[in-house]
Design a protein around this motif. Sequence first.
Motif, short mmCIF file in Angstrom:
data_model
loop_
_atom_site.label_atom_id
_atom_site.label_comp_id
_atom_site.label_asym_id
_atom_site.label_seq_id
_atom_site.Cartn_x
_atom_site.Cartn_y
_atom_site.Cartn_z
N ALA A 55 5.29 -19.89 -2.53
CA ALA A 55 5.32 -18.66 -3.33
C ALA A 55 6.29 -17.64 -2.73
O ALA A 55 7.04 -16.97 -3.47
CB ALA A 55 3.91 -18.07 -3.42
N ARG A 56 6.30 -17.52 -1.39
CA ARG A 56 7.25 -16.59 -0.74
C ARG A 56 8.69 -17.01 -1.01
O ARG A 56 9.54 -16.16 -1.30
CB ARG A 56 6.97 -16.54 0.76
N GLU A 57 8.97 -18.30 -0.90
CA GLU A 57 10.34 -18.78 -1.12
C GLU A 57 10.80 -18.52 -2.55
O GLU A 57 11.99 -18.26 -2.80
CB GLU A 57 10.44 -20.27 -0.81
N LEU A 58 9.88 -18.57 -3.51
CA LEU A 58 10.21 -18.36 -4.92
C LEU A 58 10.14 -16.89 -5.32
O LEU A 58 10.40 -16.55 -6.48
CB LEU A 58 9.27 -19.19 -5.80
N GLY A 59 9.77 -16.02 -4.38
CA GLY A 59 9.71 -14.59 -4.65
C GLY A 59 8.56 -14.17 -5.53
O GLY A 59 8.63 -13.14 -6.21
N LEU A 60 7.47 -14.94 -5.50
CA LEU A 60 6.30 -14.60 -6.31
C LEU A 60 5.30 -13.79 -5.49
O LEU A 60 5.00 -14.13 -4.35
CB LEU A 60 5.61 -15.87 -6.81
N ASP A 61 4.80 -12.72 -6.08
CA ASP A 61 3.83 -11.86 -5.40
C ASP A 61 2.43 -12.45 -5.53
O ASP A 61 2.00 -12.82 -6.62
CB ASP A 61 3.85 -10.45 -6.01
N VAL A 62 1.75 -12.55 -4.39
CA VAL A 62 0.35 -12.99 -4.36
C VAL A 62 -0.49 -11.77 -4.00
O VAL A 62 -0.27 -11.16 -2.95
CB VAL A 62 0.13 -14.11 -3.32
N PRO A 63 -1.38 -11.30 -4.89
CA PRO A 63 -1.98 -11.99 -6.04
C PRO A 63 -1.45 -11.56 -7.41
O PRO A 63 -1.93 -12.07 -8.42
CB PRO A 63 -3.44 -11.58 -5.93
N ALA A 64 -0.49 -10.62 -7.47
CA ALA A 64 -0.10 -10.08 -8.77
C ALA A 64 0.44 -11.16 -9.71
O ALA A 64 0.10 -11.20 -10.90
CB ALA A 64 0.95 -8.98 -8.58
N GLN A 65 1.29 -12.05 -9.18
CA GLN A 65 1.88 -13.10 -10.02
C GLN A 65 1.26 -14.47 -9.82
O GLN A 65 1.42 -15.36 -10.65
CB GLN A 65 3.38 -13.18 -9.74
N LEU A 66 0.54 -14.63 -8.71
CA LEU A 66 -0.07 -15.93 -8.42
C LEU A 66 -1.34 -15.73 -7.59
O LEU A 66 -1.29 -15.10 -6.54
CB LEU A 66 0.91 -16.83 -7.65
N GLY A 67 -2.43 -16.26 -8.08
CA GLY A 67 -3.67 -16.25 -7.31
C GLY A 67 -3.84 -17.58 -6.58
O GLY A 67 -3.52 -18.64 -7.12
N ILE A 68 -4.33 -17.51 -5.34
CA ILE A 68 -4.54 -18.73 -4.56
C ILE A 68 -5.92 -18.67 -3.92
O ILE A 68 -6.27 -17.68 -3.25
CB ILE A 68 -3.47 -18.89 -3.45
N ALA A 69 -6.70 -19.75 -4.10
CA ALA A 69 -8.05 -19.83 -3.52
C ALA A 69 -8.23 -21.21 -2.90
O ALA A 69 -7.66 -22.19 -3.38
CB ALA A 69 -9.11 -19.58 -4.59
N ALA A 70 -9.03 -21.28 -1.84
CA ALA A 70 -9.19 -22.54 -1.08
C ALA A 70 -10.66 -22.88 -0.91
O ALA A 70 -11.53 -22.01 -0.94
CB ALA A 70 -8.53 -22.42 0.28
N PHE A 71 -10.92 -24.18 -0.68
CA PHE A 71 -12.30 -24.66 -0.54
C PHE A 71 -12.91 -24.36 0.82
O PHE A 71 -14.12 -24.36 0.94
CB PHE A 71 -12.37 -26.17 -0.80
N ASP A 72 -12.11 -24.16 1.86
CA ASP A 72 -12.71 -23.93 3.18
C ASP A 72 -12.12 -22.68 3.82
O ASP A 72 -10.95 -22.36 3.64
CB ASP A 72 -12.58 -25.15 4.10
N ASP A 73 -12.96 -22.02 4.57
CA ASP A 73 -12.59 -20.73 5.15
C ASP A 73 -11.92 -20.86 6.52
O ASP A 73 -11.03 -20.10 6.86
CB ASP A 73 -13.85 -19.86 5.27
N TYR A 74 -12.39 -21.82 7.32
CA TYR A 74 -11.93 -21.94 8.71
C TYR A 74 -10.83 -22.99 8.79
O TYR A 74 -10.91 -24.02 8.11
CB TYR A 74 -13.12 -22.36 9.59
N PRO A 75 -9.73 -22.79 9.59
CA PRO A 75 -9.51 -21.65 10.49
C PRO A 75 -8.52 -20.62 9.95
O PRO A 75 -8.35 -19.56 10.54
CB PRO A 75 -8.92 -22.34 11.72
N LEU A 76 -7.83 -20.90 8.83
CA LEU A 76 -6.68 -20.09 8.46
C LEU A 76 -6.98 -18.95 7.50
O LEU A 76 -6.30 -17.92 7.53
CB LEU A 76 -5.60 -20.98 7.83
#
Length: 340
Positions: free
Chosen positions: A260-281
Amino acid sequence: MKVTISDVARAASVAKSTVSKVLNDSPKISPETKRKVREIMKQMNYTPSSIATGLARQSSFTVGLLVDMSKESEFLNQFFYNIIGGIESVIGPLKYELTICNVQHSQPEDHFMNRLVLNQRVDGIIANNSVITPELSAELDRLKFPYISIGEINAPGSWVDFDNKLGGSLLTGHLLAEGYSRIAFVGGEQGEQILTRRLNGYLQALQQAEQPVRPEWIIHGEADEQVGYRAALQLLQLEERPDSLVCMTNYVAFGALRAARELGLDVPAQLGIAAFDDYPLSPYTTPPLTALNLDTFQLGITSGEWLMERLRSRETPSRQLLLEPELIPRESTRRGAGGR
């Protein structure tokens, strides 16, 4: 009529003492003879008397945690060590030792059923569902040998797992509530039960919200950063691209953030991202990731407690448990309902 050691000896055309030595894995018996005798034991449904009468009186005070060392994703995964900690917290105060056992060996006679179960080197085993196959579960049940599967199994034995379908539904429902409508799913190898459950939750949430399911927005692959990066680049350059991603792991999500950074997309305004696990990142990315908290320490505690109960009473009935994941909303999806 109960099959005896004499019956096995006659069928194998060997002495009773040879069968006894096979049961004790004696180095004096050739691998070929061991294979022959063990195959006949299996065919005749023979149960060694020491197992049939219960191992408690001959306890090794050792629990085996079975690991497939050929799969780095199992023993290098940080969750593996949380599970170990949970098991230890239960069995340690009861004076039991935990030993990690590799299930992969080149010779059939080295199979862990022979090394650990029939030779009584452990009192019970805990293993994930990639190890506990339906056939193996049936054999352990026949021997009345205590075991717990970490992960759902298609067998009558005891298992504990996370409700992965609920997790897929929670993440997808959260994105919908935040105003996203074109939701993709990234990561996970086809045929894996965990992927099937998570993907079903994602699909169910879309269908309940009357949102279309786009097959081209579902990309499979190893649940790592590189797959997340490549998949996100592919999806985000489509003519009709998704506006949000449900990622199989936070490593997949980390790769998607880089794309998303390479494509110049703003997170979360232009792209939302969610993950299944919290740890470690998840708490430390930019922006921090919305994720599910999967309490793998509790997974270890539950499997340890259930195994100890089975060791105290072989008549303890099998049971199954799905632990609920907890949704942790963060900046990677917070754009407000109805936002674009």
